[in-house]
Write an enzyme that holds these catalytic residues in place. Structure first.
Site, PDB file in Angstrom:
ATOM      1  N   CYS A 163       2.288  -7.567 -15.419  1.00  0.00           N
ATOM      2  CA  CYS A 163       2.044  -9.019 -15.405  1.00  0.00           C
ATOM      3  C   CYS A 163       2.799  -9.687 -16.555  1.00  0.00           C
ATOM      4  O   CYS A 163       2.663  -9.281 -17.715  1.00  0.00           O
ATOM      5  CB  CYS A 163       0.551  -9.293 -15.530  1.00  0.00           C
ATOM      6  SG  CYS A 163       0.179 -11.054 -15.667  1.00  0.00           S
ATOM      7  N   GLU A 188      13.719  -3.662   2.005  1.00  0.00           N
ATOM      8  CA  GLU A 188      13.318  -5.034   2.336  1.00  0.00           C
ATOM      9  C   GLU A 188      12.713  -5.104   3.742  1.00  0.00           C
ATOM     10  O   GLU A 188      13.022  -6.017   4.523  1.00  0.00           O
ATOM     11  CB  GLU A 188      14.515  -6.000   2.214  1.00  0.00           C
ATOM     12  CG  GLU A 188      15.202  -5.989   0.866  1.00  0.00           C
ATOM     13  CD  GLU A 188      14.332  -6.514  -0.276  1.00  0.00           C
ATOM     14  OE1 GLU A 188      13.234  -7.043  -0.010  1.00  0.00           O
ATOM     15  OE2 GLU A 188      14.757  -6.384  -1.440  1.00  0.00           O
ATOM     16  N   GLY A 189      11.836  -4.155   4.041  1.00  0.00           N
ATOM     17  CA  GLY A 189      11.200  -4.051   5.361  1.00  0.00           C
ATOM     18  C   GLY A 189      10.469  -5.306   5.790  1.00  0.00           C
ATOM     19  O   GLY A 189      10.355  -5.588   6.988  1.00  0.00           O
TER      20      GLY A 189
END
Ligand code: ADP
Length: 203
Positions: free
Chosen positions: A146, A90-91
């Site tokens: 997608c 989660e940089g």
């Protein structure tokens, strides 16, 4: 991936939209490093407690224990001199200080892996990720599927009306979308999501 030999450290980035397999790829690289008996330390941002307050957990329930921090500068005190690999999940949630911290650790000869979202729900660059990608030796861009058409998805579609950049959530709040079906204007997406739920309920 070719791994640099010798004493030099380096930075690897794993980026892409939600559901693209960033956490799975990070966990795979970490497991392989552990098999190679490398000394590994794992960190994640404290704000992402969707599944576990400290562990890195993928949407497919793969997990590895880590330490949650909210200020990236804490890392310098927590990383042991003997650590060979430092992983950060989660940089995108960290401040730009992550650039100096990761470069300093890489300059000390460590392998650094940062996973994170490269774009936010509007399709804008997210936090320090673009700059990190510039200073990294290796960048892996992941794509999801997608949810509207099944094509490769580069974007994270928010399905709620919230307008803050950071709203932590998973399946109920976000879905992956391709370029054609990504709609940063949330209202029509919200209508689509409602229609989908209604259709499901009607069988
Ligand atoms: P990220 O860290 O990029 O959010 P994860 O590694 O946590 O991704 O999860 C990837 C897993 O999510 C896939 O292996 C798959 O099981 C699941 N998944 C759910 N929705 C999708 C999607 N639209 N496209 C691809 N994978 C999806």
């Amino acid at each position: 991936m070719q791994i640099i030999n010798g004493k030099s450290g380096w930075i690897e980035i794993i980026c892409g939209p939600m559901f693209s397999g960033k956490s799975e790829e990070l966990i795979k690289r970490l497991r392989r490093a552990q098999i190679a008996k490398r000394r590994v330390q794992i960190f994640k941002h404290g704000s992402d407690a969707r599944y576990d307050a400290t562990s890195i957990v993928s949407h497919s329930q793969m997990s590895l224990p880590g330490v949650a921090i909210s200020d990236i500068n804490e890392l310098m005190e927590l990383v042991d001199d003997r650590t060979e690999l430092v992983a950060i999940d989660e940089g995108q949630f960290f401040s730009d200080d992550i650039l100096a911290v990761t470069n300093k650790l890489a300059n000390q000869g460590k392998r650094i892996i940062v996973a994170g979202l490269d774009m936010d729900y509007l399709g804008n660059p997210f936090g320090p990720m673009p700059k990190l990608m510039c200073s990294a030796e290796y960048v892996s861009k992941q794509l999801a599927i997608c949810m509207s058409c099944g094509d490769p998805a580069n974007f994270t579609q928010r399905l709620t009306q919230a307008t803050e950049q950071v709203v932590v959530g998973a399946d109920e709040t976000y879905e992956a979308r391709c370029r054609l079906h990504f709609e940063p204007a949330f209202e029509s997406s919200l209508q689509q999501a409602k229609k989908k739920t209604k259709n499901k309920a009607n069988g």
